[in-house]
Design a protein around this motif. Structure first.
Motif, mmCIF file in Angstrom:
data_model
loop_
_atom_site.group_PDB
_atom_site.id
_atom_site.type_symbol
_atom_site.label_atom_id
_atom_site.label_comp_id
_atom_site.label_asym_id
_atom_site.label_seq_id
_atom_site.Cartn_x
_atom_site.Cartn_y
_atom_site.Cartn_z
ATOM 1 N N LEU A 125 0.863 -1.186 0.000
ATOM 2 C CA LEU A 125 0.000 0.000 0.000
ATOM 3 C C LEU A 125 0.895 1.230 0.000
ATOM 4 N N MET A 126 0.719 2.091 -1.011
ATOM 5 C CA MET A 126 1.480 3.330 -1.081
ATOM 6 C C MET A 126 0.509 4.495 -0.990
ATOM 7 N N MET A 127 0.700 5.329 0.029
ATOM 8 C CA MET A 127 -0.176 6.463 0.296
ATOM 9 C C MET A 127 0.581 7.765 0.100
ATOM 10 N N THR A 128 -0.058 8.698 -0.596
ATOM 11 C CA THR A 128 0.548 10.004 -0.834
ATOM 12 C C THR A 128 -0.528 11.082 -0.738
ATOM 13 N N SER A 129 -0.072 12.326 -0.751
ATOM 14 C CA SER A 129 -0.985 13.437 -0.970
ATOM 15 C C SER A 129 -1.490 13.363 -2.408
ATOM 16 N N ALA A 130 -2.515 14.133 -2.706
ATOM 17 C CA ALA A 130 -3.002 14.204 -4.078
ATOM 18 C C ALA A 130 -2.226 15.209 -4.913
ATOM 19 N N ARG A 131 -1.534 16.148 -4.239
ATOM 20 C CA ARG A 131 -0.883 17.231 -4.969
ATOM 21 C C ARG A 131 0.421 17.641 -4.292
ATOM 22 N N SER A 132 1.289 18.266 -5.068
ATOM 23 C CA SER A 132 2.529 18.850 -4.554
ATOM 24 C C SER A 132 2.540 20.349 -4.803
ATOM 25 N N ASP A 133 3.288 21.065 -3.967
ATOM 26 C CA ASP A 133 3.452 22.511 -4.121
ATOM 27 C C ASP A 133 4.792 22.874 -3.500
ATOM 28 N N PHE A 134 5.683 23.456 -4.302
ATOM 29 C CA PHE A 134 7.045 23.705 -3.833
ATOM 30 C C PHE A 134 7.354 25.187 -3.664
ATOM 31 N N ARG A 135 6.377 25.990 -3.318
ATOM 32 C CA ARG A 135 6.652 27.419 -3.126
ATOM 33 C C ARG A 135 7.622 27.626 -1.975
ATOM 34 N N ASN A 136 8.391 28.690 -2.058
ATOM 35 C CA ASN A 136 9.467 28.934 -1.101
ATOM 36 C C ASN A 136 9.001 29.548 0.213
ATOM 37 N N ASP A 137 7.904 30.282 0.183
ATOM 38 C CA ASP A 137 7.396 30.950 1.379
ATOM 39 C C ASP A 137 6.145 30.245 1.877
ATOM 40 N N PHE A 138 6.023 30.168 3.196
ATOM 41 C CA PHE A 138 4.880 29.459 3.765
ATOM 42 C C PHE A 138 3.575 30.199 3.492
ATOM 43 N N THR A 139 2.555 29.434 3.082
ATOM 44 C CA THR A 139 1.188 29.924 2.967
ATOM 45 C C THR A 139 0.272 28.826 3.488
ATOM 46 N N PRO A 140 -0.973 29.147 3.866
ATOM 47 C CA PRO A 140 -1.889 28.123 4.375
ATOM 48 C C PRO A 140 -2.135 26.982 3.391
ATOM 49 N N GLU A 141 -1.941 27.227 2.090
ATOM 50 C CA GLU A 141 -2.151 26.164 1.103
ATOM 51 C C GLU A 141 -1.208 24.987 1.319
ATOM 52 N N LEU A 142 -0.061 25.248 1.941
ATOM 53 C CA LEU A 142 0.908 24.181 2.151
ATOM 54 C C LEU A 142 0.472 23.198 3.230
ATOM 55 N N LEU A 143 -0.592 23.517 3.953
ATOM 56 C CA LEU A 143 -1.134 22.599 4.953
ATOM 57 C C LEU A 143 -1.931 21.466 4.321
ATOM 58 N N GLN A 144 -2.039 21.464 2.990
ATOM 59 C CA GLN A 144 -2.886 20.482 2.305
ATOM 60 C C GLN A 144 -2.191 19.817 1.123
ATOM 61 N N VAL A 145 -0.853 19.944 1.040
ATOM 62 C CA VAL A 145 -0.121 19.389 -0.099
ATOM 63 C C VAL A 145 1.192 18.781 0.380
ATOM 64 N N ASP A 146 1.821 18.030 -0.498
ATOM 65 C CA ASP A 146 3.187 17.565 -0.255
ATOM 66 C C ASP A 146 4.127 18.663 -0.724
ATOM 67 N N SER A 147 4.826 19.303 0.202
ATOM 68 C CA SER A 147 5.751 20.378 -0.142
ATOM 69 C C SER A 147 7.196 19.887 -0.190
ATOM 70 N N VAL A 148 7.395 18.569 -0.148
ATOM 71 C CA VAL A 148 8.743 17.990 -0.117
ATOM 72 C C VAL A 148 9.061 17.211 -1.397
ATOM 73 N N LEU A 149 8.153 16.331 -1.806
ATOM 74 C CA LEU A 149 8.381 15.469 -2.968
ATOM 75 C C LEU A 149 7.283 15.641 -4.005
ATOM 76 N N SER A 150 7.612 15.279 -5.237
ATOM 77 C CA SER A 150 6.671 15.367 -6.353
ATOM 78 C C SER A 150 5.761 14.146 -6.368
ATOM 79 N N VAL A 151 4.485 14.352 -6.124
ATOM 80 C CA VAL A 151 3.531 13.239 -6.103
ATOM 81 C C VAL A 151 3.485 12.509 -7.439
ATOM 82 N N PRO A 152 3.401 13.192 -8.590
ATOM 83 C CA PRO A 152 3.397 12.454 -9.862
ATOM 84 C C PRO A 152 4.640 11.586 -10.052
ATOM 85 N N THR A 153 5.800 12.095 -9.617
ATOM 86 C CA THR A 153 7.028 11.312 -9.735
ATOM 87 C C THR A 153 6.952 10.054 -8.877
ATOM 88 N N LEU A 154 6.454 10.196 -7.656
ATOM 89 C CA LEU A 154 6.337 9.036 -6.765
ATOM 90 C C LEU A 154 5.382 8.000 -7.341
#
Length: 330
Positions: free
Chosen positions: A255-284
Motif C-alpha cells: 500500500l502506497m499512500m501520498t498526498s493528491a498534490r505537490s506545491d514547492f513554493r518557497n514561502d509558507f502559505t496556508p495552502e501548504l497545509l494540504q499538499v506535499d511540499s517535499v516530494l513530487s507526487v506524480p514522480t512518486l
C-alpha cells in the motif's frame, strides 16, 4: 548474536512519548565515527491510557515503522491505529537519527541504504523473540524510510505479509536533465570526499507546516535547518533510486499512500497545509509501477508529505484506508 542472547539483552525503559510506550537501545557494530546504536520503540496497549476503545485484545501481526530524513518516531496516534487493526506497533529510530543520535556522529550519514539492514535485522530479532514466528510481519516506512523499506522488501521475498509506504522517496524528482547532472556530480564528489557538504537548500516551509498543524517534536531530533546534505549520502540515495528504476520484485501486497498534490513554493502559505511540499507526487506515483505485482496507490486530497501528520479529517481517511488494507491481507 543468537535469539536467546537478544532476549536477555532487552532492557525496555519508559519512552518520552509517555505511558504506553517503551524503548530499548540496540547495540550495532561501530563505524568510522565510533559506537553505533539504533533505538526500538514499542507500543504497549495495556499501559496506554489513550488506547482506542475498539482495540482488540489479541493482536496477530507485528508492524515495524521506519522514519524519514531529519526525522524520528513521534507518532503515538499511528501506533494506536495499528493496535486497533490488530497489530503491535514497533518503530525504529535508525542509526544517527532521533533517539539513536550521539554527539560524536554526523546526523543521518550513511553511504549505502544497505547499512540499515543491521538496524532492521537487529530489531526483527527482538520482535520475533517477543511475538513468535506465527505473527505476520508488516514493514512500513516514510520518505527515505519508505525507500529503505521497499529495497529491504525486494531483497527479502517471503519475509513480509505486507508493506506500507507513506510518501516513499522512490525517485529523484525534477527533469531528466537535472538527474543527468546530479548523478555524476554526486558520484564523483562522493568518491573524492563523501563528507563534502552539497549546496542543497533547506525546506523550511515543511517544518513550518508541521508546527502550524500542531505537532510537537524534539528540536534536536527534528532540526531546523535540517542537517547538511553530504555527497556520500546523496550518492546512496541516487543508487537506491536507480535500483527502483531498474524494477523491484516485492512479493507482498504493498500500500502506497501520498498526498493528491505537490506545491514547492518557497514561502509558507496556508495552502501548504494540504499538499506535499517535499516530494513530487506524480514522480512518486510513476515510480510505484516499478515496485512489484500487487501495489495499491491511495492519494488523499489535503494530505501533507507525511500523510499520518495531516489535518485530523484527512488522517481519518488515511487510517481508514490503512485499516481496510491490513484487514484484507493480515
Amino acid at each position: 548474536m543468537d535469539l536467546n542472547e537478544d532476549m536477555r539483552a532487552i532492557d525496555w525503559h519508559p519512552d518520552h512519548l509517555g505511558a504506553g510506550f517503551v524503548s530499548t537501545t540496540l547495540q550495532l557494530a561501530p563505524d568510522d565515527e565510533g559506537p553505533v546504536v539504533a533505538t526500538l520503540t514499542k507500543h504497549v496497549v495495556a499501559a496506554d491510557p489513550h488506547a482506542l476503545a475498539d482495540t482488540p485484545s489479541d493482536p496477530h501481526f507485528a508492524f515495524l515503522y521506519l522514519h524519514g530524513w531529519n526525522d524520528y518516531f513521534y507518532h503515538p496516534h499511528l501506533a494506536r491505529q495499528i493496535a486497533r487493526a490488530g497489530g503491535i506497533c514497533y518503530a525504529l529510530d535508525l542509526r544517527k537519527y532521533g533517539r539513536s543520535l550521539r554527539d560524536h556522529q554526523t546526523a543521518g550519514f550513511i553511504t549505502s541504504l544497505r547499512t540499515y539492514d543491521e538496524d532492521i535485522h537487529r530489531a526483527l530479532r527482538v520482535i520475533r523473540g517477543e511475538c513468535g514466528f506465527h505473527f505476520d510481519l508488516v514493514l512500513g516506512g516514510h520518505s527515505t524510510g519508505g525507500l529503505t523499506a521497499a529495497l529491504w522488501a525486494d531483497r527479502h521475498p517471503g519475509a513480509l505479509r505486507a508493506l506500507i509506504l507513506n510518501s516513499p522517496w522512490l525517485a529523484l524528482q525534477s527533469s531528466p536533465v537535472v538527474k543527468m547532472i546530479a548523478q555524476p556530480i554526486a558520484g564523483t564528489v562522493s568518491r573524492l570526499n563523501p563528507m563534502r557538504i552539497l549546496p542543497v537548500p533547506d525546506n523550511g516551509v515543511y517544518y513550518r507546516t508541521l508546527e502550524e498543524l500542531g505537532w510537537e517534536f524534539n528540536p534536536h531530533w527534528r532540526r531546523h535547518p535540517s542537517p547538511a546534505i553530504r555527497a556520500g549520502w546523496l550518492a546512496a540515495i541516487i543508487a537506491a533510486h536507480d535500483r527502483v528504476a531498474a524494477g523491484l520484485e516485492i512479493s507482498c501486497p504493498t500500500l502506497m499512500m501520498t498526498s493528491a498534490r505537490s506545491d514547492f513554493r518557497n514561502d509558507f502559505t496556508p495552502e501548504l497545509l494540504q499538499v506535499d511540499s517535499v516530494l513530487s507526487v506524480p514522480t512518486l506515483r510513476r515510480a510505484a509501477l516499478n515496485l512489484g505485482q500487487l501495489v495499491t496507490l491511495a492519494a488523499f486530497e489535503g494530505a501533507i508529505h507525511d500523510v499520518f501528520l495531516s489535518a485530523a479529517p484527512i488522517r481519518d481517511a488515511v487510517f481508514g484506508e490503512l485499516r481496510r488494507f491490513l484487514a484484507s491481507y493480515c
